[in-house]
Design a protein around this motif. Structure first.
Motif, PDB file in Angstrom:
ATOM      1  N   UNK A 168       9.323  -0.991  17.261  1.00 58.80           N
ATOM      2  CA  UNK A 168       9.885   0.557  16.442  1.00 58.80           C
ATOM      3  C   UNK A 168       9.759   0.123  14.342  1.00 58.80           C
ATOM      4  N   UNK A 169      10.930  -0.799  14.609  1.00 56.32           N
ATOM      5  CA  UNK A 169      11.882  -1.372  12.795  1.00 56.32           C
ATOM      6  C   UNK A 169      10.550  -1.580  12.664  1.00 56.32           C
ATOM      7  N   UNK A 170       9.448  -3.401  12.292  1.00 57.61           N
ATOM      8  CA  UNK A 170       8.960  -3.793  11.743  1.00 57.61           C
ATOM      9  C   UNK A 170       8.021  -3.983  12.249  1.00 57.61           C
ATOM     10  N   UNK A 171       6.983  -2.716  12.862  1.00 57.33           N
ATOM     11  CA  UNK A 171       5.409  -3.028  13.614  1.00 57.33           C
ATOM     12  C   UNK A 171       4.557  -2.870  12.704  1.00 57.33           C
ATOM     13  N   UNK A 172       4.612  -2.332  11.583  1.00 59.82           N
ATOM     14  CA  UNK A 172       3.895  -3.040  10.666  1.00 59.82           C
ATOM     15  C   UNK A 172       3.669  -4.137  10.101  1.00 59.82           C
ATOM     16  N   UNK A 199       2.019   3.580   6.159  1.00 60.32           N
ATOM     17  CA  UNK A 199       1.507   1.891   6.722  1.00 60.32           C
ATOM     18  C   UNK A 199       3.101   2.166   6.776  1.00 60.32           C
ATOM     19  N   UNK A 200       4.036   2.570   6.589  1.00 59.25           N
ATOM     20  CA  UNK A 200       5.575   2.325   7.461  1.00 59.25           C
ATOM     21  C   UNK A 200       5.859   3.222   7.887  1.00 59.25           C
ATOM     22  N   UNK A 201       5.467   4.495   7.948  1.00 60.13           N
ATOM     23  CA  UNK A 201       5.431   5.567   8.513  1.00 60.13           C
ATOM     24  C   UNK A 201       6.610   7.008   8.195  1.00 60.13           C
ATOM     25  N   UNK A 202       6.777   6.849   7.042  1.00 57.79           N
ATOM     26  CA  UNK A 202       8.476   6.923   6.006  1.00 57.79           C
ATOM     27  C   UNK A 202       7.448   8.557   5.046  1.00 57.79           C
ATOM     28  N   UNK A 246      -3.384   2.989   6.386  1.00 57.36           N
ATOM     29  CA  UNK A 246      -2.510   3.026   7.637  1.00 57.36           C
ATOM     30  C   UNK A 246      -1.998   1.604   7.249  1.00 57.36           C
ATOM     31  N   UNK A 247      -3.631   0.598   7.284  1.00 61.72           N
ATOM     32  CA  UNK A 247      -3.397  -1.399   7.321  1.00 61.72           C
ATOM     33  C   UNK A 247      -3.610  -1.368   5.518  1.00 61.72           C
ATOM     34  N   UNK A 248      -2.503  -0.808   4.647  1.00 61.04           N
ATOM     35  CA  UNK A 248      -2.542  -0.952   3.161  1.00 61.04           C
ATOM     36  C   UNK A 248      -3.268  -2.329   3.374  1.00 61.04           C
ATOM     37  N   UNK A 249      -2.454  -3.452   3.479  1.00 62.40           N
ATOM     38  CA  UNK A 249      -1.965  -4.750   3.242  1.00 62.40           C
ATOM     39  C   UNK A 249      -3.763  -5.616   4.300  1.00 62.40           C
ATOM     40  N   UNK A 250      -4.923  -4.105   4.515  1.00 64.59           N
ATOM     41  CA  UNK A 250      -6.092  -5.518   4.976  1.00 64.59           C
ATOM     42  C   UNK A 250      -7.307  -4.281   3.336  1.00 64.59           C
ATOM     43  N   UNK A 251      -6.507  -3.193   2.884  1.00 61.28           N
ATOM     44  CA  UNK A 251      -6.990  -2.605   2.226  1.00 61.28           C
ATOM     45  C   UNK A 251      -7.314  -3.695   0.424  1.00 61.28           C
ATOM     46  N   UNK A 252      -5.603  -4.218   0.393  1.00 62.22           N
ATOM     47  CA  UNK A 252      -5.411  -4.613  -0.849  1.00 62.22           C
ATOM     48  C   UNK A 252      -6.295  -5.836  -0.783  1.00 62.22           C
ATOM     49  N   UNK A 253      -6.934  -6.497   0.578  1.00 60.45           N
ATOM     50  CA  UNK A 253      -7.304  -7.747   0.019  1.00 60.45           C
ATOM     51  C   UNK A 253      -9.118  -7.154  -0.559  1.00 60.45           C
ATOM     52  N   UNK A 254      -9.418  -5.838  -0.313  1.00 64.77           N
ATOM     53  CA  UNK A 254     -10.509  -5.422  -0.765  1.00 64.77           C
ATOM     54  C   UNK A 254     -10.983  -5.835  -3.080  1.00 64.77           C
ATOM     55  N   UNK A 255     -12.203  -6.683  -2.606  1.00 62.43           N
ATOM     56  CA  UNK A 255     -11.729  -7.202  -4.490  1.00 62.43           C
ATOM     57  C   UNK A 255     -11.639  -5.655  -5.769  1.00 62.43           C
TER      58      UNK A 255
END
Lengths: 585, 585
Positions: B508-512, A560-563, A125-134
């Motif tokens: 809704x659109x850009x929440x992430x 993350x983007x709920x798709x 869900x917070x992939x953008x944070x996980x991607x920070x990990x080494x």
């Protein structure tokens, strides 16, 4: 200018220089009258030092910096009193003279460390944070390097990268096609490609000689742990080549990739026929990091009164080195393992060759010591070894024994992720019989050429025909597969006949390819590599999701983007579509 | 082995070697007792020679080879008696000893020559044959080279290529999204990306510092000659940068690309504000290969009794060098040109500065010679020049004058496709008012940062706020565009307010993305290049279809594979979709 250097750059030789850095606060520590911040960016970590004595205001400010704040500092590079040999910048620190907060951060939902406390769902869900990990960052950098080196190698070899369309045509066979409704053409659809197969063959017909593309492919199928609805291939095709040319070219590519990305010198690739792979390892993608080949024991085991073996089409064993000391409980666990529904063996027979030379077995009421020793001998067992035997219908038993062999490999530590043993599997069957549809299916795809000497059997005994196809297998993972293609219209037509296509179906589905073959089609062949898997293999991991920046979960959802998600009725109306109510069962 | 050499490889130094070649029959010529075949592959053409005297059977066989047959030959390299200096292999020919037909060809539907007799529709249908022609082959090779050099340059600069997903989420604003129904998730859809904008910004939030990707993008819009439903971008983003950093980096990339692919040394890029571009050229993508800047003539032309000019918001002229000799007919044609509906001027006024120093104009009953000379003087006209004047509402008139300027540039041969004049257009308006929806739209996109000094106006006078955005324009073609992004949640929220989004809509659109900005978002900015257009520009052509291997036509159809097309009802049922009958109007 936000920075003069990155956080991975400063060394002893920079001491006394005034520098600007920008990055993320990895952590803050207070030690006596000092405060230290580890400042992180893609390139590394640099220690920032603040002193209450020298500048109390600034030091107080530094103490307020939370994890993941983005800051910009200016200061002087000084020698570090206690050096950190674990990081390249560990000899220095920055005596900070000014600090500017560029962006604050809330407390992240999991810790941004090499070992995190976040579960997979939360991290997706917070992939953008996980991607920070080494670990993930290193995977992305490895993937980039693999792509760069692939293109470099293939460009040097005269391959042209040519982009093929993503909005193509859905085919009746394409049950797993994603389709894309057209707004301009009411009721009509594009489809997303499962691979650029036909386009690359057309490019050979066009004379492009050597083509490649690192390309996204799409398959709307039920997902498994190592599948994604969209995945990336290194797709390649060559003209005026036979199998040897293709194998040599891509053995060269693969060696070069491993050498230049993870500094591993691959050995020369073994070759094995599909028949041998199935007979010796029960798999068309055997893991050759260890031996433990199958020993067929029918002759030695049958007609001794043991009905299970007597009635079995195949009795097959593997020799587990040094496992004679397995306890009853250990053996029961292994038996439970092979009896799992997804493996499906009915049971397992074991023969222990004890260190003292005696033998013991679960079936010694049927077999004399001499009988058992003959089996051990055939399996090349030494005192201390354990023979494990499965039996039943050939294909089924081989498949189960493959699982048992891999399990024993794991238990014995024989599957080192840093060791790589590559292999070409060749001479696949051209066709396989599908019980459900009661017709032949192409094992690779309908454009795969038969091996020349088998061609005459294509109408008389299609199941015996071998394909001029090959898979690249490394450590039990199918990394790539391909074939020499049919380039002759008549042969292609015979192939469609064997597959049970009518002439009309074939024309409707692949008409443009058949048409193209009328205007001078050269001999050609190629291969496609699973790029996500290749990256995971080189990175020493099983899970391809860790090598994809924004993967989907096992249900095909991007958390993350709920798709996927619902779309507006306006949008559907423009596409002339209506969602059908679920039918009550 | 099918060949020892390619058809582009043999030179004088190979004379006396025995070689094998394979390729396509370009043409066959009989000359006395000799037959010559031009054998073609991707690499070139080699002449094959057959002699009735030496081997009548073989020569007879050669005479039967039709155009586009695929053959394989063996023979000896010999010196050619009449050398052909136009091709690299022109010093030699092959005295053929054996000939093997690999594949026959029907007569192609159009000739495979540099100048073909095939119309565009026919060539689209048989794209695989059209791609054999040198002009298209050279375009594909140029495109490959551009991609290779782009990756090389950006990798050297520390950029990581990271793949972003193609199956993303449809957004309410995404009226031009292609959607992809999900089979697993009933009634739900993915969408294909119009660009990876949000993903690349997330990668900056993740700390990847410098990202790029050569990536396919999709837009389901009404098509024009230079648009395709799928197109390729070079997509880039950088962290801890201001505008100067971005412009310098990508000016460097572009110079390097032109140097290394077409051997053109680009001059330093000019800079121009959007306001100046509109005022001086009536376009935000002016073609600076020639001057002919707009001259505003309101002061000199009004209050002289000519009502058309008196009532005009703008009176503007351009000076066409050496065109004073235009006939009445020439001038009428130009007037017709500007009066076309798509240009929409009401008329055109001309002032001739004759070689003898006299002036003549269509409006000399309103303006004295002195009046006209003042206009000519302001336009820096010399004897022999022609002043063309349009008038009316400012934006409309500038737009029309832009078309007239480009037309005059064409007529005067000032738009040489081999000359390149690059330009950065900067300081775009942040927002533009949309009459139809009665709200502001983001001129670039909603993530574009305002210029810092204009920020305070974002709520008070949004239309006056300049964006920290930039376009790269070469020869009047917009090659790339980008901006410094908003990285602050509060400012992003203000921007959404200005665009008339409710908080719920934005979430809704850009929440992430808004969520991501809560965890330490660094300053960042980037750019995206239209790769198809860049290739067409470098190749000196207007039509991007000639630089895409398998393009779609203006109606978004692939004529070769006949797509889009209908799909089976089974497939639709699996997707829970129904096609709505067309409503009767």
């Amino acid at each position: 200018m936000y920075r003069s250097h990155t956080c991975g750059e400063l060394r002893s030789e920079h001491i006394d220089q005034t520098v600007k850095l920008a990055g993320w606060v990895q952590r803050t520590r207070n030690l006596g009258g000092m405060t230290f911040i580890d400042l992180r960016d893609r390139y590394g970590v640099t220690q920032l030092a603040f002193s209450m004595e020298q500048n109390a205001d600034l030091c107080e400010k530094a103490r307020k910096m939370g994890r993941e704040f983005v800051i910009q500092i200016e200061g002087k590079v000084i020698e570090r009193s206690s050096k950190n040999d674990n990081i390249p910048t560990g000899a220095v620190e920055i005596s900070v003279s000014s600090l500017n907060v560029l962006s604050k951060s809330e407390v992240p939902p999991f810790t941004i460390e090499d070992d995190t406390d976040g579960g997979e769902e939360l991290r997706m869900k917070y992939r953008y944070l996980d991607l920070r990990r080494n670990p993930l960052k290193n995977n992305m950098m490895l993937r980039h390097k693999l792509a760069i080196e692939t293109r470099k190698y293939l460009d040097d070899q005269g391959f042209l990268e040519i982009e093929t369309p993503y909005l193509i045509k859905s085919t009746p066979e394409g049950a797993r096609d994603f389709v894309v409704p057209s707004r301009m053409h009411e009721g009509q659809f594009y489809a997303l490609p499962q691979s650029p197969q036909t386009f690359k063959q057309l490019l050979m017909v066009s004379g492009y000689d050597k083509y490649f593309q690192i390309v996204r492919c799409f398959r709307d199928e039920d997902l498994r742990a190592d599948r994604q609805p969209e995945f990336t291939q290194i797709d390649c095709e060559m003209t005026f080549v036979d199998r040897e040319d293709v194998l040599n070219t891509f053995e060269g590519l693969t060696k070069s990739l491993f050498q230049n990305t993870i500094d591993v010198k691959l050995p020369d690739f073994k070759r094995m026929t599909y028949d041998d792979a199935m007979r010796l390892y029960g798999s068309d993608k055997p893991d050759l990091r260890f031996g433990m080949e199958f020993i067929e024991l029918n002759e030695l085991t049958q007609n001794k009164g043991f009905k299970v073996f007597d009635s079995a089409e195949l009795v097959v064993g593997i020799c587990a080195k040094g496992c004679a000391n397995y306890s009853r409980k250990d053996l029961d666990k292994l038996t439970d393992f092979v009896k799992r529904p997804q493996i499906g063996a009915k049971g397992m027979v074991w023969v222990k060759y004890n260190e003292d030379g005696s033998v013991k077995s679960a079936v010694d009421k049927f077999y004399s010591e001499d009988d058992l020793k003959k089996m051990l001998e055939k399996a090349d067992a030494q005192p201390g070894d354990l023979l494990l035997i499965l039996s039943g219908e050939t294909n089924h038993t081989r498949k189960a024994m493959n699982e048992l062999r891999l399990e024993m490999g794991n238990r014995l530590g024989l599957r080192d992720p840093k060791k790589f043993v590559p292999l070409w599997v060749v001479d696949f069957p051209l066709l396989e019989w599908d019980e459900e549809t009661e017709r032949y299916h192409a094992m690779h795809h309908p454009f795969t050429s038969p091996i020349e000497e088998d061609m005459e059997m294509i109408t008389s005994a299609p199941e015996k025909v071998r394909a001029n196809a090959y898979d690249m297998v490394i450590n039990g993972v199918e990394i790539g597969g391909g074939s020499i293609r049919i380039h002759d219209n008549e042969l292609q037509q015979k192939m469609f006949d064997a597959l049970g296509f009518t002439k009309e179906e074939a024309q409707k589905q692949f008409g443009f390819l058949l048409d193209a073959f009328k205007y001078g089609a050269p001999p050609h062949g190629g291969i496609a590599f699973g790029f996500d898997r290749l990256a995971a293999l080189a990175g020493g991991r099983d899970n391809i999701r860790e090598f994809i920046a924004f993967p989907k979960n096992n249900a095909g959802r991007d958390l993350m983007i709920d798709s996927p998600s619902i779309v507006s009725t306006d949008q559907l109306e423009e596409l002339h579509l209506k969602i059908e109510e679920k039918k009550e069962e």
